[in-house]
Design a protein around this motif. Sequence first.
Motif, mmCIF file in Angstrom:
data_model
loop_
_atom_site.group_PDB
_atom_site.id
_atom_site.type_symbol
_atom_site.label_atom_id
_atom_site.label_comp_id
_atom_site.label_asym_id
_atom_site.label_seq_id
_atom_site.Cartn_x
_atom_site.Cartn_y
_atom_site.Cartn_z
ATOM 1 N N ILE A 25 -7.403 -18.592 -6.066
ATOM 2 C CA ILE A 25 -6.172 -17.882 -5.889
ATOM 3 C C ILE A 25 -6.160 -16.900 -4.745
ATOM 4 N N ILE A 26 -5.119 -17.007 -3.758
ATOM 5 C CA ILE A 26 -5.151 -16.126 -2.655
ATOM 6 C C ILE A 26 -4.326 -14.995 -2.956
ATOM 7 N N GLU A 27 -4.847 -13.833 -3.046
ATOM 8 C CA GLU A 27 -3.956 -12.650 -3.202
ATOM 9 C C GLU A 27 -3.445 -12.027 -2.253
ATOM 10 N N ILE A 28 -2.003 -11.771 -2.055
ATOM 11 C CA ILE A 28 -1.176 -10.859 -1.018
ATOM 12 C C ILE A 28 -1.279 -9.667 -1.515
ATOM 13 N N GLY A 29 -1.993 -8.736 -1.128
ATOM 14 C CA GLY A 29 -2.091 -7.417 -1.589
ATOM 15 C C GLY A 29 -0.696 -6.542 -1.265
ATOM 16 N N THR A 30 -0.719 -5.433 -1.924
ATOM 17 C CA THR A 30 0.490 -4.677 -1.853
ATOM 18 C C THR A 30 0.786 -4.166 -0.528
ATOM 19 N N PRO A 31 -0.474 -3.630 0.217
ATOM 20 C CA PRO A 31 -0.509 -3.188 1.489
ATOM 21 C C PRO A 31 0.345 -4.236 2.526
ATOM 22 N N LEU A 32 -0.104 -5.551 2.369
ATOM 23 C CA LEU A 32 0.433 -6.759 3.173
ATOM 24 C C LEU A 32 1.886 -6.976 2.888
ATOM 25 N N LEU A 33 2.140 -6.769 1.557
ATOM 26 C CA LEU A 33 3.343 -7.137 1.012
ATOM 27 C C LEU A 33 4.390 -6.186 1.827
ATOM 28 N N LYS A 34 4.122 -4.706 1.842
ATOM 29 C CA LYS A 34 4.708 -3.675 2.285
ATOM 30 C C LYS A 34 5.077 -3.767 3.905
ATOM 31 N N ARG A 35 3.830 -4.265 4.321
ATOM 32 C CA ARG A 35 4.030 -4.477 5.961
ATOM 33 C C ARG A 35 4.739 -5.611 6.455
ATOM 34 N N LEU A 36 4.431 -6.873 5.775
ATOM 35 C CA LEU A 36 5.160 -8.111 6.300
ATOM 36 C C LEU A 36 6.268 -8.583 5.323
ATOM 37 N N GLY A 37 6.191 -7.959 4.126
ATOM 38 C CA GLY A 37 7.315 -8.584 3.314
ATOM 39 C C GLY A 37 6.939 -9.900 2.702
ATOM 40 N N LEU A 38 8.009 -10.798 2.371
ATOM 41 C CA LEU A 38 7.918 -12.008 1.638
ATOM 42 C C LEU A 38 7.082 -13.149 2.648
ATOM 43 N N SER A 39 7.345 -12.868 4.133
ATOM 44 C CA SER A 39 6.720 -13.780 4.927
ATOM 45 C C SER A 39 5.238 -14.011 4.809
#
Length: 116
Positions: A25-39
């Motif tokens: 499983i690769i987790e897209i963490g909250t900071p990364l989601l906030k910075r780059l969004g769904l991309s």
Amino acid sequence: MLLQVAFDKPEHLALLAQMKEFADIIEIGTPLLKRLGLSAIATARELCPEVMVLADTKTVDGGQFEADMVFGAGAAFMTVLSCASSMRRSENVPPPSARRSSSTPSPRRARQNCFP
């Protein structure tokens, strides 16, 4: 047992290709989601199509709306805070028929049921 690897910074995405051999499983963490969004989710799916992606959204409200977005971007899982109402938590769990699409990879060593 599954190995989940978290990515929290944009520069961590450079390691995605190396992790696909080890991570279940690769987790897209909250900071990364906030910075780059769904991309960020779409990038992980593109670089590691055989590995499941977890979006660490920490959803409390807007459950169905957020679930549609992250699952539409390619996530197999999302996080929901325990303080969210039980109705909101159940909104985020797709019906059994929709839990796995042909584009969602199977975990290499996962248990049969990941959802309650």
